[in-house]
Write a protein that holds these residues in place. Structure first.
Motif, PDB file in Angstrom:
ATOM      1  N   SER A   1       0.844  -1.186   0.000  1.00 48.60           N
ATOM      2  CA  SER A   1       0.000   0.000   0.000  1.00 48.60           C
ATOM      3  C   SER A   1       0.887   1.247   0.000  1.00 48.60           C
ATOM      4  O   SER A   1       1.930   1.278   0.631  1.00 48.60           O
ATOM      5  CB  SER A   1      -0.899  -0.063   1.210  1.00 48.60           C
ATOM      6  OG  SER A   1      -1.430   1.175   1.535  1.00 48.60           O
ATOM      7  N   SER A   2       0.442   2.266  -0.690  1.00 48.51           N
ATOM      8  CA  SER A   2       1.199   3.512  -0.793  1.00 48.51           C
ATOM      9  C   SER A   2       0.947   4.395   0.422  1.00 48.51           C
ATOM     10  O   SER A   2      -0.126   4.372   1.007  1.00 48.51           O
ATOM     11  CB  SER A   2       0.777   4.276  -2.043  1.00 48.51           C
ATOM     12  OG  SER A   2       1.027   3.506  -3.179  1.00 48.51           O
ATOM     13  N   PRO A   3       1.934   5.217   0.786  1.00 43.57           N
ATOM     14  CA  PRO A   3       1.714   6.172   1.884  1.00 43.57           C
ATOM     15  C   PRO A   3       0.611   7.165   1.511  1.00 43.57           C
ATOM     16  O   PRO A   3       0.330   7.384   0.335  1.00 43.57           O
ATOM     17  CB  PRO A   3       3.057   6.895   2.003  1.00 43.57           C
ATOM     18  CG  PRO A   3       4.043   6.098   1.221  1.00 43.57           C
ATOM     19  CD  PRO A   3       3.266   5.289   0.234  1.00 43.57           C
ATOM     20  N   ALA A   4       0.010   7.792   2.492  1.00 44.80           N
ATOM     21  CA  ALA A   4      -1.047   8.786   2.244  1.00 44.80           C
ATOM     22  C   ALA A   4      -0.525   9.879   1.329  1.00 44.80           C
ATOM     23  O   ALA A   4       0.579  10.376   1.501  1.00 44.80           O
ATOM     24  CB  ALA A   4      -1.513   9.383   3.566  1.00 44.80           C
ATOM     25  N   GLY A   5      -1.323  10.246   0.330  1.00 45.62           N
ATOM     26  CA  GLY A   5      -0.950  11.295  -0.602  1.00 45.62           C
ATOM     27  C   GLY A   5      -0.132  10.830  -1.786  1.00 45.62           C
ATOM     28  O   GLY A   5       0.274  11.625  -2.619  1.00 45.62           O
ATOM     29  N   PHE A   6       0.127   9.542  -1.896  1.00 44.55           N
ATOM     30  CA  PHE A   6       0.903   8.987  -3.000  1.00 44.55           C
ATOM     31  C   PHE A   6       0.090   7.928  -3.730  1.00 44.55           C
ATOM     32  O   PHE A   6      -0.795   7.317  -3.150  1.00 44.55           O
ATOM     33  CB  PHE A   6       2.213   8.365  -2.492  1.00 44.55           C
ATOM     34  CG  PHE A   6       3.189   9.379  -1.990  1.00 44.55           C
ATOM     35  CD1 PHE A   6       4.143   9.921  -2.828  1.00 44.55           C
ATOM     36  CD2 PHE A   6       3.154   9.810  -0.669  1.00 44.55           C
ATOM     37  CE1 PHE A   6       5.040  10.867  -2.378  1.00 44.55           C
ATOM     38  CE2 PHE A   6       4.038  10.748  -0.201  1.00 44.55           C
ATOM     39  CZ  PHE A   6       4.990  11.287  -1.052  1.00 44.55           C
ATOM     40  N   THR A  16       5.464  16.898  -6.319  1.00 39.59           N
ATOM     41  CA  THR A  16       5.741  18.061  -5.465  1.00 39.59           C
ATOM     42  C   THR A  16       4.537  18.981  -5.310  1.00 39.59           C
ATOM     43  O   THR A  16       4.577  19.914  -4.529  1.00 39.59           O
ATOM     44  CB  THR A  16       6.913  18.890  -6.036  1.00 39.59           C
ATOM     45  OG1 THR A  16       6.536  19.441  -7.299  1.00 39.59           O
ATOM     46  CG2 THR A  16       8.164  18.034  -6.196  1.00 39.59           C
ATOM     47  N   ASP A  17       3.456  18.727  -6.051  1.00 38.37           N
ATOM     48  CA  ASP A  17       2.289  19.603  -6.018  1.00 38.37           C
ATOM     49  C   ASP A  17       1.031  18.785  -5.742  1.00 38.37           C
ATOM     50  O   ASP A  17       0.586  18.007  -6.590  1.00 38.37           O
ATOM     51  CB  ASP A  17       2.155  20.358  -7.340  1.00 38.37           C
ATOM     52  CG  ASP A  17       1.022  21.365  -7.354  1.00 38.37           C
ATOM     53  OD1 ASP A  17       0.256  21.461  -6.364  1.00 38.37           O
ATOM     54  OD2 ASP A  17       0.891  22.068  -8.372  1.00 38.37           O
ATOM     55  N   ALA A  18       0.444  18.978  -4.581  1.00 42.29           N
ATOM     56  CA  ALA A  18      -0.750  18.210  -4.198  1.00 42.29           C
ATOM     57  C   ALA A  18      -1.956  18.531  -5.068  1.00 42.29           C
ATOM     58  O   ALA A  18      -2.890  17.741  -5.170  1.00 42.29           O
ATOM     59  CB  ALA A  18      -1.088  18.465  -2.731  1.00 42.29           C
ATOM     60  N   GLN A  19      -1.959  19.692  -5.735  1.00 44.10           N
ATOM     61  CA  GLN A  19      -3.068  20.085  -6.597  1.00 44.10           C
ATOM     62  C   GLN A  19      -2.953  19.484  -7.991  1.00 44.10           C
ATOM     63  O   GLN A  19      -3.859  19.627  -8.801  1.00 44.10           O
ATOM     64  CB  GLN A  19      -3.138  21.614  -6.703  1.00 44.10           C
ATOM     65  CG  GLN A  19      -3.295  22.307  -5.363  1.00 44.10           C
ATOM     66  CD  GLN A  19      -4.558  21.891  -4.638  1.00 44.10           C
ATOM     67  OE1 GLN A  19      -5.623  21.781  -5.233  1.00 44.10           O
ATOM     68  NE2 GLN A  19      -4.450  21.642  -3.352  1.00 44.10           N
ATOM     69  N   THR A  20      -1.823  18.852  -8.294  1.00 40.92           N
ATOM     70  CA  THR A  20      -1.599  18.239  -9.597  1.00 40.92           C
ATOM     71  C   THR A  20      -1.640  16.729  -9.443  1.00 40.92           C
ATOM     72  O   THR A  20      -0.810  16.151  -8.746  1.00 40.92           O
ATOM     73  CB  THR A  20      -0.228  18.681 -10.168  1.00 40.92           C
ATOM     74  OG1 THR A  20      -0.238  20.094 -10.325  1.00 40.92           O
ATOM     75  CG2 THR A  20       0.050  18.024 -11.501  1.00 40.92           C
TER      76      THR A  20
END
Length: 88
Positions: A1-6, A16-20
């Protein structure tokens, strides 16, 4: 499982950009916000295949009054289309 946000694969084009990310709303920003390999799709005012500096500036700076329909500081493709539909 991937870490949160990945993501588990390589579909996120800018870590590097959470909005992208895939599925993000495309905004007129001279970057590929939704990771579909197209930059600022839908913001080509004159239909020449690219967003020229004046087109970018008109959308980004707000030379078109009320372009940011919900006044959140971000001009989305849907807001741009709605504006173009009203003004054409």
């Amino acid at each position: 499982s991937s870490p949160a946000g990945f993501v588990a694969d390589a579909t996120d084009c800018d870590d590097t950009d959470a909005q992208t990310h895939p599925g993000a709303t495309e905004i007129c920003s001279e970057s590929d916000n939704d990771c579909d390999a197209e930059i600022d799709e839908g913001f080509d005012v004159d239909g020449d295949g690219s967003v020229a500096a004046i087109e970018f500036n008109q959308a980004k700076v707000g030379l078109f009054e009320n372009l940011d329909g919900n006044a959140d500081g971000i001009i989305t493709f849907a807001e741009f289309v709605e504006f173009r539909t009203k003004t054409n």
